[in-house]
Design a protein around this motif. Structure first.
Motif, PDB file in Angstrom:
ATOM      1  N   HIS A  55       0.834  -1.211   0.000  1.00 57.03           N
ATOM      2  CA  HIS A  55       0.000   0.000   0.000  1.00 57.03           C
ATOM      3  C   HIS A  55       0.864   1.255   0.000  1.00 57.03           C
ATOM      4  N   CYS A  56       1.907   1.260   0.809  1.00 57.23           N
ATOM      5  CA  CYS A  56       2.793   2.427   0.881  1.00 57.23           C
ATOM      6  C   CYS A  56       3.535   2.665  -0.437  1.00 57.23           C
ATOM      7  N   LEU A  57       3.779   1.598  -1.184  1.00 58.09           N
ATOM      8  CA  LEU A  57       4.486   1.713  -2.461  1.00 58.09           C
ATOM      9  C   LEU A  57       3.579   2.187  -3.599  1.00 58.09           C
ATOM     10  N   GLY A  58       2.290   2.313  -3.325  1.00 58.94           N
ATOM     11  CA  GLY A  58       1.380   2.841  -4.341  1.00 58.94           C
ATOM     12  C   GLY A  58       0.692   1.784  -5.179  1.00 58.94           C
ATOM     13  N   PHE A  59       0.575   0.558  -4.663  1.00 61.10           N
ATOM     14  CA  PHE A  59      -0.148  -0.491  -5.375  1.00 61.10           C
ATOM     15  C   PHE A  59      -1.564  -0.592  -4.825  1.00 61.10           C
ATOM     16  N   ARG A  60      -2.546  -0.497  -5.705  1.00 64.37           N
ATOM     17  CA  ARG A  60      -3.947  -0.618  -5.305  1.00 64.37           C
ATOM     18  C   ARG A  60      -4.415  -2.008  -5.736  1.00 64.37           C
ATOM     19  N   VAL A  61      -4.475  -2.908  -4.776  1.00 59.29           N
ATOM     20  CA  VAL A  61      -4.682  -4.321  -5.073  1.00 59.29           C
ATOM     21  C   VAL A  61      -6.166  -4.689  -5.007  1.00 59.29           C
ATOM     22  N   HIS A  62      -6.629  -5.385  -6.055  1.00 58.58           N
ATOM     23  CA  HIS A  62      -7.996  -5.889  -6.112  1.00 58.58           C
ATOM     24  C   HIS A  62      -7.932  -7.396  -6.296  1.00 58.58           C
ATOM     25  N   GLN A  63      -8.527  -8.114  -5.376  1.00 58.87           N
ATOM     26  CA  GLN A  63      -8.498  -9.577  -5.429  1.00 58.87           C
ATOM     27  C   GLN A  63      -9.825 -10.113  -5.941  1.00 58.87           C
ATOM     28  N   GLN A  64      -9.748 -11.108  -6.800  1.00 61.48           N
ATOM     29  CA  GLN A  64     -10.944 -11.797  -7.268  1.00 61.48           C
ATOM     30  C   GLN A  64     -10.747 -13.286  -7.126  1.00 61.48           C
ATOM     31  N   GLY A  65     -11.787 -13.964  -6.677  1.00 63.75           N
ATOM     32  CA  GLY A  65     -11.678 -15.400  -6.455  1.00 63.75           C
ATOM     33  C   GLY A  65     -11.350 -15.707  -5.009  1.00 63.75           C
ATOM     34  N   ARG A  66     -11.536 -16.939  -4.623  1.00 66.00           N
ATOM     35  CA  ARG A  66     -11.379 -17.364  -3.237  1.00 66.00           C
ATOM     36  C   ARG A  66     -10.022 -18.020  -3.010  1.00 66.00           C
ATOM     37  N   VAL A  67      -9.410 -17.682  -1.887  1.00 63.94           N
ATOM     38  CA  VAL A  67      -8.149 -18.319  -1.502  1.00 63.94           C
ATOM     39  C   VAL A  67      -8.464 -19.681  -0.905  1.00 63.94           C
ATOM     40  N   GLU A  68      -7.821 -20.711  -1.417  1.00 59.19           N
ATOM     41  CA  GLU A  68      -8.044 -22.067  -0.918  1.00 59.19           C
ATOM     42  C   GLU A  68      -7.560 -22.182   0.526  1.00 59.19           C
ATOM     43  N   GLN A  69      -8.369 -22.794   1.370  1.00 60.32           N
ATOM     44  CA  GLN A  69      -7.998 -22.981   2.767  1.00 60.32           C
ATOM     45  C   GLN A  69      -7.080 -24.195   2.907  1.00 60.32           C
ATOM     46  N   GLY A  70      -6.228 -24.150   3.910  1.00 59.97           N
ATOM     47  CA  GLY A  70      -5.324 -25.264   4.146  1.00 59.97           C
ATOM     48  C   GLY A  70      -4.065 -25.141   3.315  1.00 59.97           C
ATOM     49  N   PRO A  71      -3.097 -26.031   3.514  1.00 60.91           N
ATOM     50  CA  PRO A  71      -1.851 -25.951   2.749  1.00 60.91           C
ATOM     51  C   PRO A  71      -2.109 -26.193   1.269  1.00 60.91           C
ATOM     52  N   VAL A  72      -1.521 -25.352   0.430  1.00 60.97           N
ATOM     53  CA  VAL A  72      -1.702 -25.444  -1.019  1.00 60.97           C
ATOM     54  C   VAL A  72      -0.457 -24.892  -1.688  1.00 60.97           C
ATOM     55  N   LEU A  73      -0.116 -25.450  -2.841  1.00 60.33           N
ATOM     56  CA  LEU A  73       0.978 -24.904  -3.634  1.00 60.33           C
ATOM     57  C   LEU A  73       0.393 -23.838  -4.550  1.00 60.33           C
ATOM     58  N   LEU A  74       0.765 -22.590  -4.324  1.00 61.57           N
ATOM     59  CA  LEU A  74       0.291 -21.472  -5.128  1.00 61.57           C
ATOM     60  C   LEU A  74       1.235 -21.254  -6.294  1.00 61.57           C
ATOM     61  N   VAL A  75       0.674 -21.127  -7.491  1.00 63.08           N
ATOM     62  CA  VAL A  75       1.470 -21.002  -8.706  1.00 63.08           C
ATOM     63  C   VAL A  75       1.026 -19.746  -9.436  1.00 63.08           C
ATOM     64  N   SER A  76       1.963 -18.820  -9.679  1.00 62.63           N
ATOM     65  CA  SER A  76       1.603 -17.530 -10.277  1.00 62.63           C
ATOM     66  C   SER A  76       2.546 -17.165 -11.417  1.00 62.63           C
ATOM     67  N   ASN A  77       2.031 -16.356 -12.352  1.00 62.52           N
ATOM     68  CA  ASN A  77       2.931 -15.713 -13.314  1.00 62.52           C
ATOM     69  C   ASN A  77       3.778 -14.688 -12.574  1.00 62.52           C
TER      70      ASN A  77
END
Length: 271
Positions: A55-77
């Motif tokens: 937030h301090c760096l000037g990023f306005r973040v909008h999230q869509q979709g649900r975060v999976e509960q429990g341990p999960v391997l998150l894969v992102s570009n």
């Protein structure tokens, strides 16, 4: 020019204050661990610090979709170093990062305090890295990886390396794909990508001088890999899902609502 300089100074001051708060929190957690003689879960504190820094760096973040509960391997570009505080502020997780980040001023120390899994590229380290990820997932903590292996210009997704994704199969946890995209004035942001031989400090200053950038984070449907599934095929389909999500983020930039399209989902071996 004056406005850009004022913006730079004010954001640097805010970012410096945020780093101070985060450093105090990290220090307090370390002292508590020393007093009770055991490790505690740092991910909630890390999430607060990452979100504050973004937030301090000037990023306005909008999230869509649900975060999976429990341990999960998150894969992102992967587009920029800023993916780390942005995604770290959205999900409680541990990062996988190249060992060079550990030597970055302040940021490297905070990353280590947040429980980042640092890896050394090459030298036959891939199997050891995969085992470390699998052990972390099996212990109940989510891990984020960038399977492109490098950053991109933020419009397309590079081919994925499947080796690290096998850690989810080994630990018996699902994979949740994530698409992240940066938009400025309704178009893909050309400042956010951190590519080539760019220098962290110079890139940071360029971003801080400009108006806030909009960041869309799309959480896709989780994928569970069965033992009989072909990992290369699953990896390719996950890469395609993330590409579709990124394309949707930028194609929605001209919509009047300004909201990204619904995330695409894939289901491989769901039970």
């Amino acid at each position: 020019m004056l406005m850009r300089q004022c913006r730079l100074i004010s954001r640097l001051a805010l970012f410096g204050f945020a780093l101070l708060i985060c450093s105090l929190i990290a220090g307090a957690v370390s002292i508590i661990e020393w007093l009770i003689r055991r490790d505690i879960d740092r991910t909630p504190f890390a999430r607060f610090c990452f979100a504050t820094a973004a937030h301090c760096l000037g990023f306005r973040v909008h999230q869509q979709g649900r975060v999976e509960q429990g341990p999960v391997l998150l894969v992102s570009n992967h587009i920029s170093w800023s993916d780390i505080p942005i995604l770290g502020g959205v999900v409680k997780l541990r990062f996988l990062s190249k060992i060079e980040v550990r030597n970055w001023p302040v940021i490297g120390w905070l990353a280590a305090q947040a429980g980042t899994l640092f890896i050394r590229r090459g030298g036959g380290q891939a199997r050891m890295t995969r085992d470390t990820i699998a052990e972390t997932l099996a212990s109940g903590q989510s891990v984020l990886v960038f399977p492109e292996g490098t950053t991109s210009v933020g419009i397309t997704v590079l081919p994925f390396h499947s080796r690290l994704l096998s850690a989810a199969q080994e630990a018996g946890v699902p994979i949740q794909p994530i698409s992240i995209g940066y938009r400025r004035s309704g178009h893909p942001d050309h400042l956010a990508p951190f590519i080539g031989d760019d220098i962290f400090q110079s890139h940071l200053l360029r971003l801080l001088r400009e108006p806030a950038v909009e960041v869309i984070v799309t959480m896709h449907a989780p994928v569970r890999i069965r033992t009989e599934d072909d990992l290369s095929s699953v990896t390719c389909r996950i890469q395609q899902t993330i590409q579709q999500g990124l394309s949707a983020i930028h194609s929605s930039a001209d919509d009047r609502s300004g909201k990204p399209a619904e995330p695409a989902g894939i289901h491989v071996g769901d039970t």
